[in-house]
Design a protein around this motif. Sequence first.
Motif, PDB file in Angstrom:
ATOM      1  N   LEU A   1      13.192  50.329 -29.213  1.00  9.22           N
ATOM      2  CA  LEU A   1      12.887  49.339 -28.182  1.00  9.22           C
ATOM      3  C   LEU A   1      11.796  49.938 -27.304  1.00  9.22           C
ATOM      4  O   LEU A   1      11.940  51.063 -26.825  1.00  9.22           O
ATOM      5  N   VAL A   2      10.704  49.192 -27.106  1.00 13.13           N
ATOM      6  CA  VAL A   2       9.564  49.710 -26.350  1.00 13.13           C
ATOM      7  C   VAL A   2       9.233  48.758 -25.209  1.00 13.13           C
ATOM      8  O   VAL A   2       8.992  47.573 -25.432  1.00 13.13           O
ATOM      9  N   TRP A   3       9.240  49.291 -23.984  1.00 17.00           N
ATOM     10  CA  TRP A   3       8.825  48.524 -22.811  1.00 17.00           C
ATOM     11  C   TRP A   3       7.504  49.100 -22.331  1.00 17.00           C
ATOM     12  O   TRP A   3       7.448  50.244 -21.864  1.00 17.00           O
ATOM     13  N   LEU A   4       6.453  48.319 -22.467  1.00 15.71           N
ATOM     14  CA  LEU A   4       5.115  48.755 -22.071  1.00 15.71           C
ATOM     15  C   LEU A   4       4.962  48.694 -20.554  1.00 15.71           C
ATOM     16  O   LEU A   4       5.412  47.745 -19.919  1.00 15.71           O
ATOM     17  N   GLY A   5       4.351  49.728 -19.976  1.00 16.20           N
ATOM     18  CA  GLY A   5       4.093  49.755 -18.537  1.00 16.20           C
ATOM     19  C   GLY A   5       5.322  50.035 -17.686  1.00 16.20           C
ATOM     20  O   GLY A   5       5.304  49.810 -16.483  1.00 16.20           O
ATOM     21  N   ARG A   6       6.399  50.513 -18.290  1.00 16.72           N
ATOM     22  CA  ARG A   6       7.633  50.803 -17.551  1.00 16.72           C
ATOM     23  C   ARG A   6       7.920  52.294 -17.600  1.00 16.72           C
ATOM     24  O   ARG A   6       7.786  52.925 -18.633  1.00 16.72           O
ATOM     25  N   ARG A   7       8.335  52.845 -16.471  1.00 19.56           N
ATOM     26  CA  ARG A   7       8.713  54.256 -16.413  1.00 19.56           C
ATOM     27  C   ARG A   7      10.223  54.424 -16.477  1.00 19.56           C
ATOM     28  O   ARG A   7      10.722  55.432 -16.921  1.00 19.56           O
ATOM     29  N   ARG A   8      10.937  53.409 -16.009  1.00 25.22           N
ATOM     30  CA  ARG A   8      12.396  53.472 -15.966  1.00 25.22           C
ATOM     31  C   ARG A   8      12.940  52.055 -15.870  1.00 25.22           C
ATOM     32  O   ARG A   8      12.343  51.198 -15.231  1.00 25.22           O
ATOM     33  N   ILE A   9      14.097  51.821 -16.482  1.00 26.83           N
ATOM     34  CA  ILE A   9      14.803  50.549 -16.361  1.00 26.83           C
ATOM     35  C   ILE A   9      16.253  50.906 -16.053  1.00 26.83           C
ATOM     36  O   ILE A   9      16.902  51.592 -16.856  1.00 26.83           O
ATOM     37  N   PRO A  10      16.775  50.478 -14.908  1.00 25.48           N
ATOM     38  CA  PRO A  10      18.166  50.785 -14.564  1.00 25.48           C
ATOM     39  C   PRO A  10      19.120  50.324 -15.676  1.00 25.48           C
ATOM     40  O   PRO A  10      19.020  49.209 -16.170  1.00 25.48           O
ATOM     41  N   GLY A  11      20.023  51.217 -16.074  1.00 27.29           N
ATOM     42  CA  GLY A  11      21.006  50.894 -17.108  1.00 27.29           C
ATOM     43  C   GLY A  11      20.571  51.251 -18.514  1.00 27.29           C
ATOM     44  O   GLY A  11      21.399  51.334 -19.414  1.00 27.29           O
ATOM     45  N   ILE A  12      19.273  51.440 -18.730  1.00 28.31           N
ATOM     46  CA  ILE A  12      18.793  51.848 -20.056  1.00 28.31           C
ATOM     47  C   ILE A  12      18.883  53.368 -20.107  1.00 28.31           C
ATOM     48  O   ILE A  12      18.037  54.081 -19.575  1.00 28.31           O
ATOM     49  N   GLU A  13      19.978  53.837 -20.713  1.00 24.18           N
ATOM     50  CA  GLU A  13      20.243  55.273 -20.796  1.00 24.18           C
ATOM     51  C   GLU A  13      21.018  55.573 -22.072  1.00 24.18           C
ATOM     52  O   GLU A  13      21.700  54.697 -22.612  1.00 24.18           O
ATOM     53  N   PRO A  14      20.909  56.812 -22.572  1.00 20.85           N
ATOM     54  CA  PRO A  14      21.608  57.162 -23.814  1.00 20.85           C
ATOM     55  C   PRO A  14      23.109  56.889 -23.717  1.00 20.85           C
ATOM     56  O   PRO A  14      23.732  57.110 -22.685  1.00 20.85           O
ATOM     57  N   GLY A  15      23.663  56.354 -24.814  1.00 16.69           N
ATOM     58  CA  GLY A  15      25.083  56.054 -24.872  1.00 16.69           C
ATOM     59  C   GLY A  15      25.435  54.640 -24.462  1.00 16.69           C
ATOM     60  O   GLY A  15      26.543  54.170 -24.713  1.00 16.69           O
ATOM     61  N   ARG A  16      24.497  53.933 -23.846  1.00 17.86           N
ATOM     62  CA  ARG A  16      24.748  52.565 -23.383  1.00 17.86           C
ATOM     63  C   ARG A  16      24.645  51.593 -24.545  1.00 17.86           C
ATOM     64  O   ARG A  16      23.807  51.740 -25.428  1.00 17.86           O
ATOM     65  N   THR A  17      25.510  50.593 -24.579  1.00 19.80           N
ATOM     66  CA  THR A  17      25.474  49.565 -25.615  1.00 19.80           C
ATOM     67  C   THR A  17      24.616  48.407 -25.121  1.00 19.80           C
ATOM     68  O   THR A  17      24.770  47.961 -23.982  1.00 19.80           O
ATOM     69  N   VAL A  18      23.708  47.947 -25.979  1.00 27.84           N
ATOM     70  CA  VAL A  18      22.710  46.947 -25.607  1.00 27.84           C
ATOM     71  C   VAL A  18      22.576  45.894 -26.699  1.00 27.84           C
ATOM     72  O   VAL A  18      22.660  46.199 -27.882  1.00 27.84           O
ATOM     73  N   LYS A  19      22.341  44.665 -26.273  1.00 28.80           N
ATOM     74  CA  LYS A  19      21.978  43.565 -27.177  1.00 28.80           C
ATOM     75  C   LYS A  19      20.527  43.236 -26.841  1.00 28.80           C
ATOM     76  O   LYS A  19      20.205  42.998 -25.674  1.00 28.80           O
TER      77      LYS A  19
ATOM     78  N   TYR B   1       8.920  45.218 -29.180  1.00 26.66           N
ATOM     79  CA  TYR B   1       8.128  45.435 -27.977  1.00 26.66           C
ATOM     80  C   TYR B   1       8.587  44.496 -26.872  1.00 26.66           C
ATOM     81  O   TYR B   1       8.758  43.299 -27.091  1.00 26.66           O
ATOM     82  N   ASN B   2       8.771  45.039 -25.675  1.00 25.80           N
ATOM     83  CA  ASN B   2       9.201  44.283 -24.494  1.00 25.80           C
ATOM     84  C   ASN B   2      10.327  43.299 -24.825  1.00 25.80           C
ATOM     85  O   ASN B   2      10.226  42.103 -24.540  1.00 25.80           O
ATOM     86  N   PRO B   3      11.424  43.801 -25.418  1.00 22.95           N
ATOM     87  CA  PRO B   3      12.507  42.892 -25.811  1.00 22.95           C
ATOM     88  C   PRO B   3      13.279  42.348 -24.616  1.00 22.95           C
ATOM     89  O   PRO B   3      13.349  42.985 -23.561  1.00 22.95           O
ATOM     90  N   TYR B   4      13.829  41.157 -24.782  1.00 23.82           N
ATOM     91  CA  TYR B   4      14.827  40.668 -23.836  1.00 23.82           C
ATOM     92  C   TYR B   4      16.069  41.490 -24.143  1.00 23.82           C
ATOM     93  O   TYR B   4      16.358  41.766 -25.313  1.00 23.82           O
ATOM     94  N   TYR B   5      16.825  41.871 -23.152  1.00 22.20           N
ATOM     95  CA  TYR B   5      17.994  42.700 -23.420  1.00 22.20           C
ATOM     96  C   TYR B   5      19.135  42.358 -22.476  1.00 22.20           C
ATOM     97  O   TYR B   5      18.927  41.835 -21.390  1.00 22.20           O
ATOM     98  N   GLU B   6      20.352  42.654 -22.942  1.00 22.87           N
ATOM     99  CA  GLU B   6      21.565  42.505 -22.144  1.00 22.87           C
ATOM    100  C   GLU B   6      22.332  43.809 -22.243  1.00 22.87           C
ATOM    101  O   GLU B   6      22.629  44.266 -23.341  1.00 22.87           O
ATOM    102  N   LEU B   7      22.666  44.386 -21.092  1.00 21.74           N
ATOM    103  CA  LEU B   7      23.515  45.566 -21.078  1.00 21.74           C
ATOM    104  C   LEU B   7      24.940  45.104 -21.320  1.00 21.74           C
ATOM    105  O   LEU B   7      25.382  44.127 -20.729  1.00 21.74           O
TER     106      LEU B   7
END
Length: 126
Positions: free
Chosen positions: A83-101, A116-122
């Motif tokens: 998953l690639v977010w262009l122009g982002r340095r950090r996204i709250p909740g996007i961290e190793p071990g987290r389950t994502v859709k 690239y720049n996916p819609y996501y749900e934690l």
Amino acid sequence: MGGTKGDGYWHRLVKKLTTDVEELDADDLSTRAEAQGAQRACDCRSGEEVTVFGRLRSVELCPRDAAATLEAELFDGTEGVTLVWLGRRRIPGIEPGRTVKAHGRIAVRDGRKVLYNPYYELQTAP
């Protein structure tokens, strides 16, 4: 020859005791992804609009050129998708071990599947 109701229980118990933990985790992730209505990563093809579900294995900031890029490897039990977010340095909740859709159009970069720049749900823990 006919089995009893308990045969399924014993089969599952023996499998849990003799199967590698990573393989059991991959099976669990794959089952949960299917229950979420997500495609298996191994079945996704370049150009398709897909929804994938899995656990983030790694998250890293990749400062390429002038723009920062946040990349996370999502594993669904069958294969990884970056998953690639262009122009982002950090996204709250996007961290190793987290389950994502995640939802987006699959691309292939350096032989690996990418969204690239996916819609996501934690997702919350089961």
